[in-house]
Design a protein around this motif. Structure first.
Motif, PDB file in Angstrom:
ATOM      1  N   TYR A 135      67.912  68.836  30.498  1.00 15.88           N
ATOM      2  CA  TYR A 135      67.518  69.861  29.529  1.00 15.88           C
ATOM      3  C   TYR A 135      68.166  70.060  28.211  1.00 15.88           C
ATOM      4  O   TYR A 135      67.538  70.448  27.199  1.00 15.88           O
ATOM      5  N   ASP A 136      69.504  69.504  28.253  1.00 11.46           N
ATOM      6  CA  ASP A 136      69.953  69.445  26.781  1.00 11.46           C
ATOM      7  C   ASP A 136      69.251  68.269  25.717  1.00 11.46           C
ATOM      8  O   ASP A 136      69.316  68.702  24.690  1.00 11.46           O
ATOM      9  N   ALA A 137      68.798  67.260  26.546  1.00  9.58           N
ATOM     10  CA  ALA A 137      68.070  66.452  25.767  1.00  9.58           C
ATOM     11  C   ALA A 137      66.776  66.940  25.193  1.00  9.58           C
ATOM     12  O   ALA A 137      66.458  66.670  23.977  1.00  9.58           O
ATOM     13  N   TYR A 138      66.143  67.573  25.988  1.00 10.68           N
ATOM     14  CA  TYR A 138      64.858  68.467  25.432  1.00 10.68           C
ATOM     15  C   TYR A 138      64.971  69.623  24.566  1.00 10.68           C
ATOM     16  O   TYR A 138      64.627  69.427  23.604  1.00 10.68           O
ATOM     17  N   ARG A 139      66.233  70.195  24.497  1.00 15.18           N
ATOM     18  CA  ARG A 139      66.548  71.058  23.577  1.00 15.18           C
ATOM     19  C   ARG A 139      67.017  70.733  22.421  1.00 15.18           C
ATOM     20  O   ARG A 139      66.468  70.983  21.234  1.00 15.18           O
ATOM     21  N   ASP A 140      67.902  69.482  22.498  1.00 20.30           N
ATOM     22  CA  ASP A 140      68.165  68.725  20.961  1.00 20.30           C
ATOM     23  C   ASP A 140      66.781  68.238  20.666  1.00 20.30           C
ATOM     24  O   ASP A 140      66.683  68.222  19.087  1.00 20.30           O
ATOM     25  N   ALA A 141      65.613  67.847  21.329  1.00 22.43           N
ATOM     26  CA  ALA A 141      64.326  67.358  20.533  1.00 22.43           C
ATOM     27  C   ALA A 141      63.627  68.521  19.885  1.00 22.43           C
ATOM     28  O   ALA A 141      63.090  68.098  18.886  1.00 22.43           O
ATOM     29  N   VAL A 142      63.687  69.684  20.566  1.00 20.77           N
ATOM     30  CA  VAL A 142      62.882  70.730  20.080  1.00 20.77           C
ATOM     31  C   VAL A 142      63.894  71.161  18.789  1.00 20.77           C
ATOM     32  O   VAL A 142      63.107  71.470  17.538  1.00 20.77           O
ATOM     33  N   GLY A 143      65.138  71.342  18.771  1.00 24.32           N
ATOM     34  CA  GLY A 143      66.209  71.677  17.711  1.00 24.32           C
ATOM     35  C   GLY A 143      65.692  70.613  16.233  1.00 24.32           C
ATOM     36  O   GLY A 143      65.671  71.204  15.134  1.00 24.32           O
ATOM     37  N   GLU A 144      65.504  69.338  16.818  1.00 24.97           N
ATOM     38  CA  GLU A 144      65.248  68.371  15.557  1.00 24.97           C
ATOM     39  C   GLU A 144      63.981  68.459  15.043  1.00 24.97           C
ATOM     40  O   GLU A 144      63.799  68.536  13.714  1.00 24.97           O
ATOM     41  N   ALA A 145      62.761  68.754  15.988  1.00 29.15           N
ATOM     42  CA  ALA A 145      61.581  69.099  15.383  1.00 29.15           C
ATOM     43  C   ALA A 145      61.564  70.455  14.413  1.00 29.15           C
ATOM     44  O   ALA A 145      60.771  70.331  13.370  1.00 29.15           O
ATOM     45  N   LEU A 146      62.109  71.315  14.745  1.00 32.56           N
ATOM     46  CA  LEU A 146      62.107  72.359  14.020  1.00 32.56           C
ATOM     47  C   LEU A 146      62.847  72.454  12.641  1.00 32.56           C
ATOM     48  O   LEU A 146      62.400  72.712  11.771  1.00 32.56           O
ATOM     49  N   ALA A 147      63.964  71.717  12.661  1.00 37.26           N
ATOM     50  CA  ALA A 147      64.600  71.294  11.424  1.00 37.26           C
ATOM     51  C   ALA A 147      63.773  70.686  10.485  1.00 37.26           C
ATOM     52  O   ALA A 147      63.681  70.817   9.255  1.00 37.26           O
ATOM     53  N   SER A 152      64.044  77.968  11.391  1.00 39.83           N
ATOM     54  CA  SER A 152      65.609  78.154  11.621  1.00 39.83           C
ATOM     55  C   SER A 152      65.789  77.631  12.987  1.00 39.83           C
ATOM     56  O   SER A 152      65.009  77.617  13.928  1.00 39.83           O
ATOM     57  N   GLN A 153      67.072  77.128  13.256  1.00 41.01           N
ATOM     58  CA  GLN A 153      67.437  76.541  14.469  1.00 41.01           C
ATOM     59  C   GLN A 153      67.661  77.904  15.431  1.00 41.01           C
ATOM     60  O   GLN A 153      67.662  77.467  16.759  1.00 41.01           O
ATOM     61  N   GLU A 154      67.724  79.105  15.093  1.00 38.66           N
ATOM     62  CA  GLU A 154      67.728  80.339  15.824  1.00 38.66           C
ATOM     63  C   GLU A 154      66.649  80.261  16.736  1.00 38.66           C
ATOM     64  O   GLU A 154      66.558  80.986  17.824  1.00 38.66           O
ATOM     65  N   MET A 155      65.390  79.596  16.516  1.00 35.96           N
ATOM     66  CA  MET A 155      64.232  79.673  17.369  1.00 35.96           C
ATOM     67  C   MET A 155      64.368  78.743  18.261  1.00 35.96           C
ATOM     68  O   MET A 155      63.297  78.640  19.156  1.00 35.96           O
ATOM     69  N   THR A 156      65.241  77.770  18.420  1.00 34.73           N
ATOM     70  CA  THR A 156      65.261  76.626  19.227  1.00 34.73           C
ATOM     71  C   THR A 156      65.099  76.946  20.908  1.00 34.73           C
ATOM     72  O   THR A 156      64.227  76.434  21.383  1.00 34.73           O
ATOM     73  N   THR A 217      59.087  60.363  11.808  1.00 35.37           N
ATOM     74  CA  THR A 217      57.942  59.810  12.205  1.00 35.37           C
ATOM     75  C   THR A 217      57.596  58.262  11.781  1.00 35.37           C
ATOM     76  O   THR A 217      56.652  57.645  12.321  1.00 35.37           O
ATOM     77  N   SER A 218      58.476  57.835  10.842  1.00 30.21           N
ATOM     78  CA  SER A 218      57.932  56.555  10.188  1.00 30.21           C
ATOM     79  C   SER A 218      58.996  55.394  10.967  1.00 30.21           C
ATOM     80  O   SER A 218      58.614  54.127  10.620  1.00 30.21           O
ATOM     81  N   GLY A 219      59.908  55.891  11.678  1.00 25.62           N
ATOM     82  CA  GLY A 219      60.809  54.850  12.245  1.00 25.62           C
ATOM     83  C   GLY A 219      60.642  54.528  13.597  1.00 25.62           C
ATOM     84  O   GLY A 219      59.577  55.130  14.279  1.00 25.62           O
ATOM     85  N   ASP A 220      61.570  54.001  14.380  1.00 32.58           N
ATOM     86  CA  ASP A 220      61.364  53.627  15.792  1.00 32.58           C
ATOM     87  C   ASP A 220      61.857  54.605  16.627  1.00 32.58           C
ATOM     88  O   ASP A 220      61.437  54.813  17.722  1.00 32.58           O
ATOM     89  N   ASP A 221      62.741  55.605  16.243  1.00 33.28           N
ATOM     90  CA  ASP A 221      63.214  56.665  16.951  1.00 33.28           C
ATOM     91  C   ASP A 221      62.184  57.772  17.053  1.00 33.28           C
ATOM     92  O   ASP A 221      61.285  58.108  16.265  1.00 33.28           O
ATOM     93  N   GLU A 222      61.802  58.073  18.569  1.00 35.05           N
ATOM     94  CA  GLU A 222      60.917  59.227  19.113  1.00 35.05           C
ATOM     95  C   GLU A 222      61.506  60.005  19.597  1.00 35.05           C
ATOM     96  O   GLU A 222      62.767  60.006  20.181  1.00 35.05           O
ATOM     97  N   HIS A 223      60.948  61.264  19.759  1.00 34.89           N
ATOM     98  CA  HIS A 223      61.512  62.344  20.251  1.00 34.89           C
ATOM     99  C   HIS A 223      60.817  62.896  21.204  1.00 34.89           C
ATOM    100  O   HIS A 223      59.341  62.756  21.332  1.00 34.89           O
ATOM    101  N   VAL A 224      61.246  63.643  22.360  1.00 37.88           N
ATOM    102  CA  VAL A 224      60.677  63.915  23.583  1.00 37.88           C
ATOM    103  C   VAL A 224      59.583  64.853  23.475  1.00 37.88           C
ATOM    104  O   VAL A 224      59.658  66.074  22.741  1.00 37.88           O
ATOM    105  N   GLN A 225      58.300  64.742  23.850  1.00 38.79           N
ATOM    106  CA  GLN A 225      57.358  65.849  23.962  1.00 38.79           C
ATOM    107  C   GLN A 225      57.626  67.216  25.032  1.00 38.79           C
ATOM    108  O   GLN A 225      57.219  68.124  24.416  1.00 38.79           O
ATOM    109  N   ARG A 226      58.177  66.691  25.909  1.00 40.55           N
ATOM    110  CA  ARG A 226      58.265  67.930  26.816  1.00 40.55           C
ATOM    111  C   ARG A 226      59.633  68.658  27.032  1.00 40.55           C
ATOM    112  O   ARG A 226      60.589  67.760  26.882  1.00 40.55           O
ATOM    113  N   PRO A 227      59.884  69.779  26.898  1.00 43.58           N
ATOM    114  CA  PRO A 227      61.166  70.145  27.315  1.00 43.58           C
ATOM    115  C   PRO A 227      61.201  70.261  28.738  1.00 43.58           C
ATOM    116  O   PRO A 227      60.170  69.850  29.290  1.00 43.58           O
TER     117      PRO A 227
END
Length: 227
Positions: A135-147, A152-156, A217-227
């Motif tokens: 779940y930490d991995a999913y929260r991190d993905a959400v935080g990165e998307a919001l940034a 604001s990160q308070e919405m994570t 979105t332009s590199g190889d790094d991708e972030h998780v769709q599901r929390p």
């Protein structure tokens, strides 16, 4: 579930190569077994039957059912990260999580497996660490998307909880159209929140946010769709 290996005479014997012998295929089979029957159904025999191999081969690869469970959880996270992204190719908030409903529908067993483990971790403290990492991995993905979108990160935590709820309801009710409607409503709320935050500060940050989105979105790094 115990930490003891379920063994029989197959261990150590040469087995004929067949469908599903790869480690990844065994993990995928374990996920399907748990998603469809719960953790009580996770046995070497059940996984072997699902994968089409002897159950001694499953024991040989993992050694214990708890190890199999932990590895399957890690496999789920990796699979999600490799196949999905919260940040759309357009880099626009208006397209945030646009493919969430399709992503869930494509492999609901992965999501069901993770919810099974989340529930079981409340009864078995030894699983809690692994579920927390998930779940930490999913929260991190959400935080990165919001940034990326300048939100604001308070919405994570709020956004994570909303997305997690959408996934749960689609997995249990099979209503992707409701997920799409909910995601659309969430986008509107995020846009309004971003607009209010922007009005309280001087100077523009939208260009910086856009660049951040494009870089994700332009590199190889991708972030998780599901929390």
């Amino acid at each position: 579930m115990t930490t003891e290996a379920e063994t029989d005479g197959d261990i150590g014997q040469e087995t004929r190569p067949g469908y599903g012998e790869g480690r990844g295929a065994l993990l995928e089979a374990a996920v399907r077994v748990v998603a469809r029957g719960g953790l009580r159904k996770l046995t070497y025999r059940a996984v072997a039957a699902e994968a089409g191999v002897t159950h001694g081969l499953v024991a040989h690869h993992f050694g214990s059912r708890d190890t199999l469970l932990e590895e399957a959880l890690r496999w789920c996270v990796t699979r999600s990260i490799e196949t999905s992204s919260l940040v759309p190719a357009s880099g626009r908030l208006e397209d945030f999580a646009a493919t969430l409903a399709d992503f869930i529908a494509a492999d609901p067993d992965i999501q069901a497996f993770q919810y099974e483990l989340k529930l079981e971790s409340s009864r078995r403290p030894e699983l809690r660490h692994h579920v927390d990492l998930l779940y930490d991995a999913y929260r991190d993905a959400v935080g990165e998307a919001l940034a990326c979108f300048g939100v604001s990160q308070e919405m994570t935590e709020i956004v994570f909880a909303a997305l997690d709820g959408m996934v749960f309801h689609q997995v249990t009710s099979g209503a992707p159209e409701r997920t799409e409607e909910s995601v659309d409503a969430l986008r509107r709320l995020l846009a309004a929140h971003r607009g209010q935050a922007s009005s309280r500060v001087t100077g523009g940050t939208s260009n910086e946010s856009k660049l951040s989105c494009l870089s994700l979105t332009s590199g190889d790094d991708e972030h998780v769709q599901r929390p």
